[in-house]
Design a protein around this motif. Structure first.
Motif, short mmCIF file in Angstrom:
data_model
loop_
_atom_site.label_atom_id
_atom_site.label_comp_id
_atom_site.label_asym_id
_atom_site.label_seq_id
_atom_site.Cartn_x
_atom_site.Cartn_y
_atom_site.Cartn_z
N ILE A 197 0.96 -1.15 0.09
CA ILE A 197 -0.05 -0.06 -0.01
C ILE A 197 0.86 1.20 0.04
N GLN A 198 1.95 1.25 0.80
CA GLN A 198 2.89 2.28 0.88
C GLN A 198 3.55 2.50 -0.50
N THR A 199 3.90 1.49 -1.28
CA THR A 199 4.24 1.64 -2.50
C THR A 199 3.41 2.26 -3.49
N VAL A 200 2.18 1.76 -3.42
CA VAL A 200 1.16 2.27 -4.26
C VAL A 200 0.73 3.78 -3.98
N MET A 201 0.92 4.14 -2.78
CA MET A 201 0.69 5.65 -2.37
C MET A 201 1.66 6.52 -3.23
N GLY A 202 2.97 6.05 -3.34
CA GLY A 202 4.09 6.52 -3.81
C GLY A 202 3.81 6.78 -5.52
N VAL A 203 3.17 5.51 -5.99
CA VAL A 203 2.87 5.62 -7.37
C VAL A 203 1.87 6.92 -7.72
N LYS A 207 -5.00 5.31 5.37
CA LYS A 207 -4.12 6.05 4.75
C LYS A 207 -4.07 6.22 3.35
N LEU A 208 -4.15 5.19 2.59
CA LEU A 208 -4.59 5.07 0.96
C LEU A 208 -5.91 5.87 0.81
N CYS A 209 -6.68 5.54 1.50
CA CYS A 209 -8.04 6.08 1.34
C CYS A 209 -8.07 7.63 1.61
N GLY A 210 -7.24 7.85 2.36
CA GLY A 210 -7.19 9.57 2.62
C GLY A 210 -6.52 10.14 1.55
#
Ligand code: PXL
Length: 276
Positions: free
Chosen positions: A87-93, A130-133
């Motif tokens: 998820i952290q990686t995808v937030m960076g993407v 966090k991603l939803c945020g």
């Protein structure tokens, strides 16, 4: 010009969910669909003994290649993700690929009927919250909404419970919420919530006798396709709900109903007709 999105989720090679649903549906809706596969599984996780390989090390290189080629996206749609780290990686993407007009849709696919999916532990919802945020629109069911907001999951509730849930979801930071599977006043359907204005719109629809795996992915994919084809949020929700219901109906009509996913293939006519 044709719109282009990227969808970021796993490939369950068999099982009618995630990318094997998103690709055909969004493409059929006339929207170019690029993918970042985040993991490869033999099946979805409702089967026993599924194989699993994460593709964590490919996610950033794929994104950077596109960035260097100056490829732009009208939408980014994330679905099932394999771990908090992923998820952290995808937030960076998303940070890298997002432009001013890119619609970011997050389906926090991780739980249903009060339970997390088998592959996840209790730390996962925090990362998903966090991603939803950072999303423009999030598409949780009630279970996912509860897990991300530390709210007790109930099957018997009133309007105040739902209002509270919508406010807590808004507090995560997203702009709009589409809450699925809501039962109120003897009706069943989907609520759309504008986090800024507090406006709520609802779309109630038939509830069929059985629920199936992968329907969240059918709903999310149709919602993304419809949004890209210029429909507003409520119209996109209506089409997504109607196509999902029709897919379940087609499954139940079969002499041997499929157990692991819905026959969305048999309902494509409805989808295409409604886009004309
Ligand atoms: O439909 C959501 C989904 C996607 N991908 C995988 C899953 C599930 C639901 O369980 O297991 C691998």
């Amino acid at each position: 010009m044709m719109k282009r999105i990227v969808t970021i989720q796993d490939i369950s090679c068999l099982g009618k969910c995630s990318l094997t649903v998103a690709l055909p549906i969004i493409s059929a809706m006339g929207v170019e669909t690029a993918i970042i596969p985040t993991a490869v599984l033999s099946t979805h996780t409702m089967f026993k003994n599924f194989t699993f390989k994460d593709l964590d090390d490919q996610i950033v290189p794929i994104t950077d290649h596109w960035k260097n080629e100056n490829i732009k996206f009208d939408g980014i749609y994330t679905g099932y993700l394999a771990s908090a780290q992923q998820i952290q990686t995808v937030m960076g993407v998303i940070e890298k690929l997002r432009e001013d007009n890119t619609l970011v849709v997050v389906d926090p696919a991780m739980a249903d009927n009060g339970k997390m999916y088998p592959a996840f532990d209790e730390t996962f919802p925090k990362a998903m919250a966090k991603l939803c945020g950072i999303a423009d629109i999030v598409l949780p069911n009630i279970t996912e909404a509860c897990f991300m907001t530390d709210t007790e999951y109930k099957t018997d509730y009133d309007k105040a419970y739902i209002d509270d849930l919508l406010k807590k979801l808004a507090a995560l930071g997203c702009k709009k919420v589409v809450l699925k599977g809501v039962s109120l006043d003897g009706k069943y359907g989907v609520l759309c919530y504008d986090c800024k204005t507090g406006e709520i719109n609802s779309y109630y629809h038939e509830k069929l006798s059985r629920s199936f795996h992968g329907t969240g992915d059918v709903f999310a994919s149709t919602f993304v396709g419809a949004s890209m084809r210029g429909k507003d949020m409520l119209e996109s929700v209506k089409l997504a709900a109607d196509y999902t219901v029709e897919s379940i109906r087609k499954t139940l009509e079969s002499d041997e109903p499929n157990w692991y996913g819905v026959d969305f293939e048999s309902a494509v006519g409805l989808l295409i007709d409604r886009l004309k």
